[in-house]
Every structure is written in C-alpha cells, then in structure tokens.
Write a protein that holds these residues in place. Structure first.
Motif, short mmCIF file in Angstrom:
data_model
loop_
_atom_site.label_atom_id
_atom_site.label_comp_id
_atom_site.label_asym_id
_atom_site.label_seq_id
_atom_site.Cartn_x
_atom_site.Cartn_y
_atom_site.Cartn_z
N UNK A 125 0.83 -1.20 0.00
CA UNK A 125 0.00 0.00 0.00
C UNK A 125 0.87 1.26 0.00
N UNK A 126 0.31 2.30 -0.61
CA UNK A 126 1.01 3.58 -0.66
C UNK A 126 0.03 4.69 -0.36
N UNK A 127 0.47 5.63 0.49
CA UNK A 127 -0.49 6.63 0.95
C UNK A 127 0.17 8.00 1.04
N UNK A 128 -0.48 8.98 0.45
CA UNK A 128 -0.05 10.36 0.64
C UNK A 128 -1.12 11.00 1.52
N UNK A 129 -0.66 11.57 2.65
CA UNK A 129 -1.67 11.97 3.63
C UNK A 129 -1.32 13.28 4.33
N UNK A 130 -2.36 13.92 4.84
CA UNK A 130 -2.17 15.12 5.64
C UNK A 130 -1.48 14.77 6.95
N UNK A 131 -1.85 13.59 7.51
CA UNK A 131 -1.38 13.27 8.87
C UNK A 131 -1.15 11.79 9.12
N UNK A 132 -1.41 10.94 8.13
CA UNK A 132 -1.24 9.50 8.32
C UNK A 132 -2.37 8.89 9.10
N UNK A 133 -2.32 7.54 9.23
CA UNK A 133 -3.40 6.82 9.91
C UNK A 133 -2.89 6.08 11.13
N UNK B 125 3.44 17.85 2.48
CA UNK B 125 4.55 18.80 2.61
C UNK B 125 5.82 18.21 1.99
N UNK B 126 6.04 16.91 2.25
CA UNK B 126 7.22 16.26 1.65
C UNK B 126 7.10 16.25 0.13
N UNK B 127 5.90 15.96 -0.33
CA UNK B 127 5.67 15.86 -1.76
C UNK B 127 5.92 17.19 -2.46
#
Lengths: 199, 276
Positions: free
Chosen positions: B152-160, B170-172
């Motif tokens: 799985x791959x996830x781009x997120x505001x804050x993760x889960x 921000x990293x992206x």
C-alpha cells in the motif's frame, strides 16, 4: 374530517378495519381480484345481518349467482331474504350516459331504499364499465353527489372499484377523484392483502 | 444543488449492490401488497418518464419515492402508507425498528455497501472520494487499508497508523518542480513491490492540496494518466478531495472525468459512471 387511523397492522387490514367501524362511513374500495372484493363485501354484510341490520348488495352481478356465492360464504340467504334484512339488486348492464347520472342514480336508490330501515350496510357501485371515459365520469359525479348527501344516509356504504378496469390513460386522475369523494379507503389488491384507513 | 445531484448530472448513478437491490424489490412488493400491482406499475412508469431514472433509482430515492406516493394519494395517506412499509421492513428483519424511516434504512445499507466495496476491492478501481469531515476521511481510508493483503502507498495530511506507511503532502511539495514525477514514481515503485495476486492499494487523502500549490493543471493530467494506467494494472486507488474545495464547481467535471467511481458523504454513498 376524521383523523387518520393509527397506522398499525391491526386496523390496516381491510377486514379488521371493517369490523372496527362504529360510525357511518362512505368507503371507496380499490381491488384487483373480484373474489377478494366479494369476500370483503360478504364479510361486511354478514356482520351487519348478524346484528339485525338491513344490508344491500347492488352490483352488476347475476342475482342467482350472488345468492349462491353468499350461501357458500356462510350467509343464510333464505333466512335473511325472508326476514327482509338482505336486499340483493342487479344494477342494469348498460346505461344511457346521455341521461343525467345523478337523477338516474337517485331514482334507482329511492326504489332500493324504500324497503329498508337504517342503520344500513351497502355494497354497491353503479357501473362496471370504468374503462369508458363517459362511464367513469358519470360514476365520479354520482360519488361526489352521494358524499355531499351522505349525512342523510344512516349507514356505511362500500363502493368497490376494480383498479384494472379504470380508464388506463387517466387512472390516477379518476382514483384521486374517487378518493376525494369518500371518507375512508380500502386497497384490497388480492386475497388476504391490502390496507384500509380513514382519510 | 447537492454534490449528489451534481454528479448525477455528470452521468454517475448509485452503485446498486445486492442489499440495495433487495430493498428496492422489497419496497415494490410491499407497495403492491398494500395497494395494487397495477397502481404501483403505473406509479413507477409515470415517474420513470418524469425523471428519466430507473425503477430502482426511484424506489431507492426516499424523497422521490414519497413524492410519487404523495402526488397520487395526498400527504396524509402517503405518510400512512410509508409508515406501513416501515412496519413491513421491520417485520421482515430489514430494519431494527418500525420507526426507522426508509431513508435511515437506506443510509445504513449504503454505508455498509461503501465499506464492503472498499474492503473487498478487486483492482482497477479509480475512486474519487469527496469527504465532508475529517472523521469520515480518516475512517474511510482506515477501512480501505486495514485489510490490505498486498502493498500500500499513501499520501496523507497526517497518516493513519503504524501499519500504513505514508508520505505527507509537505514532503511531496518540498520541491514543486518534481512533485508530479515523485507521485508517479511512488505509484509505480509501490506497485512493483506487489508480488501477490491482490491489488495494490493507493490513496491520497487531500488531493486539493495540488491546486493550493498551483499544480492543479498538472495534477489533473496525472489523474487522467492514473485512470488509464489502472485499466491494465491491478491497483485500486482512492483520491480524497475536501468537499469545500469543490464548492465553486470549477474542477469537478475534470476530476469526475478521470474516475469511474465516486464516494460522497451525506449520505455516504458510492456512485459509478453510467456505462455508455
């Protein structure tokens, strides 16, 4: 106008609804299976006969067949005809729609009612040719008139209509009209099914 | 106009899973038993003509359904009929209370359908998810990733959680000139690691950030590329957008054109693009 019946399974059932009627009511009944409509009608009349009420069955059906069906249902037809509680009439097969329908209906009902004592139970509609615009139009006029005069009739009257016979292009229009000229509605689509309530 | 109405104008229709179909069938049968088959057939075909919707869509739209009954019988009788149908639903185990409205029952079924759809996802689905609040956003992505049987791959505001690795927006966007390539690489490299027969699960929970960073145009192109890419690759991807971002209606058409499925909130429902 009365309040809507509390919508519970018990009084929503057509037969139970009729059993629970206390006041005089003008009821429209929409059905699909004639056998079920007749069963409801017979049950309604039978309850009245057993209470000693005058009961009128006036439809387009053949009188001898009606008597036979009533007997099969458990109504002692001979007894109730002899004591003048049961009145069976045949509505004429054809009707001249150019005549004033209200006057014609009045004449017919004057004759029928002359031999009765209230409270009455009536199961009747004036025509079966509901697929014809003229016929259903006359019938709705008769119903409107009857409803406006209903206080004078001391009894409960069920007006049965076969939904499948009502003029198909305007079916909703006629059903709405018929509902608006009655105080209660029974939907009795097929055996043991249906809903009934006050409007 | 609600997002539900807007996306139906773009040709998206509710994805009817079996429980919904069963409910539609039940509602029809219950009405037929209560009123008459002739009347119900006519009522529905009348509304099909009026609304251009299918019979199931009418039956499963509580507002339309009650309006159709109300037009024929008036408000009082319509309320009574709906109440009797609720009782039928309760008596037949389709609702846990006779007081539950058809809307409530349907919302519950649809919520379960959305969850079942994303939990048992099969691959090749590109889904736009327009979320209205953060709790729902977190909940839906958690349900999506929690039973993952592959990578799985996830781009997120804050993760889960610890079980779902992610990179932040921000990293992206630390170097905007290569953000698009970075996301493309992430998709391809994650998928390459998948050695199972199960789909790769990908997600981004706040895609509107691309527009905030002035990269909206490039991102919409990437969305189209991903949509095409997923046709041949066993990947399931959810692209989350904050509903507020869509409120001006500027990008919604382009976003919808590159997704085959849409999940909406209020009520939580999944839609599929109508087959041509």
């Amino acid at each position: 106008m009365s309040q809507i019946s509390e919508p519970t399974q018990n009084n929503a059932d057509p037969i139970k609804f009729l059993d629970s009627i206390e006041n005089h009511k003008h009821i429209v009944m929409f059905y699909e299976e004639p056998e079920w409509a007749q069963t409801i009608g017979f049950e309604f009349l039978k309850n009245g006969l057993e209470k000693g009420e005058h009961c009128i069955y006036a439809m387009m059906d053949d009188i001898e067949i009606v008597k036979e069906n009533m007997s099969d249902y458990g109504i002692d037809v001979d007894k109730f005809l002899n004591n003048n509680l049961l009145h069976i009439y045949k509505i004429p097969d054809s009707y001249d729609y150019s005549k004033d329908p209200i006057e014609e209906a009045k004449k017919f009902w004057k004759k029928v009612m002359s031999d009765t004592i209230p409270p009455l139970r009536i199961f009747s509609t004036f025509t079966r040719e509901l697929h014809q615009k003229d016929a259903i139009e006359c019938q709705t006029r008769i119903e409107e008139y009857l409803d406006s005069q209903f206080d004078k009739i001391q009894g409960t009257w069920i007006c049965p209509y076969n939904v499948t016979n009502i003029e198909s292009g305007n079916r909703f229009k006629w059903i709405k009209k018929l509902i608006s000229s009655h105080k209660s509605v029974i939907f009795a689509p097929s055996m043991e099914q249906g809903t009934a309530f006050d409007l | 106009m609600s997002l539900h109405q807007i996306i139906s104008q773009y040709g998206f229709v509710p994805l009817l899973e079996n429980p919904e179909k069963k409910l539609a069938e039940f509602l029809r049968t219950s009405l037929e038993k209560r009123l008459s088959k002739t009347l119900v057939d006519e009522l529905i075909s009348n509304y099909i003509q009026k609304t251009n919707k299918s019979a199931d869509e009418i039956l499963l739209n509580p507002e339309l359904f009650s309006k159709a009954i109300e037009e024929l019988f008036g408000e009082k009788v319509s309320k009574l009929i709906l109440k009797l149908i609720q009782e039928d639903l309760f008596e037949n185990g389709m609702s846990d209370s006779a007081d539950n409205s058809i809307k409530k029952i349907l919302d519950e079924i649809r919520k379960n359908s959305v969850l079942e759809f994303i939990q048992k996802i099969k691959g090749h689905e590109h889904i736009a998810f327009f979320w209205a609040n953060n709790d729902l956003r977190r909940y839906l992505f958690s349900e999506f990733f929690k039973n993952a049987k592959s990578v799985k791959g996830f781009i997120s505001m804050e993760g889960l959680d610890d079980a779902t690795p992610y990179i932040t927006y921000d990293e992206l966007f630390s170097n905007k000139s290569d953000s698009i390539e970075k996301e493309k690489d992430l998709i391809i490299s994650t998928h390459k690691k998948n050695t199972t027969s199960f789909p790769t699960l990908l997600g981004g929970d706040n895609c509107d950030r691309w527009f905030e960073e002035g990269l909206g145009h490039d991102f919409l192109k990437l969305e189209k590329y991903v949509d095409k890419f997923l046709e041949n690759e066993s990947i399931s991807c959810i692209c989350g957008y904050n509903e507020l971002f869509l409120s001006n209606g500027e990008h919604i058409g382009e976003i919808l054109s590159s997704h085959k499925y849409v999940i909406l909130d209020n009520p939580l429902m999944i839609y599929k693009r109508r087959e041509k």
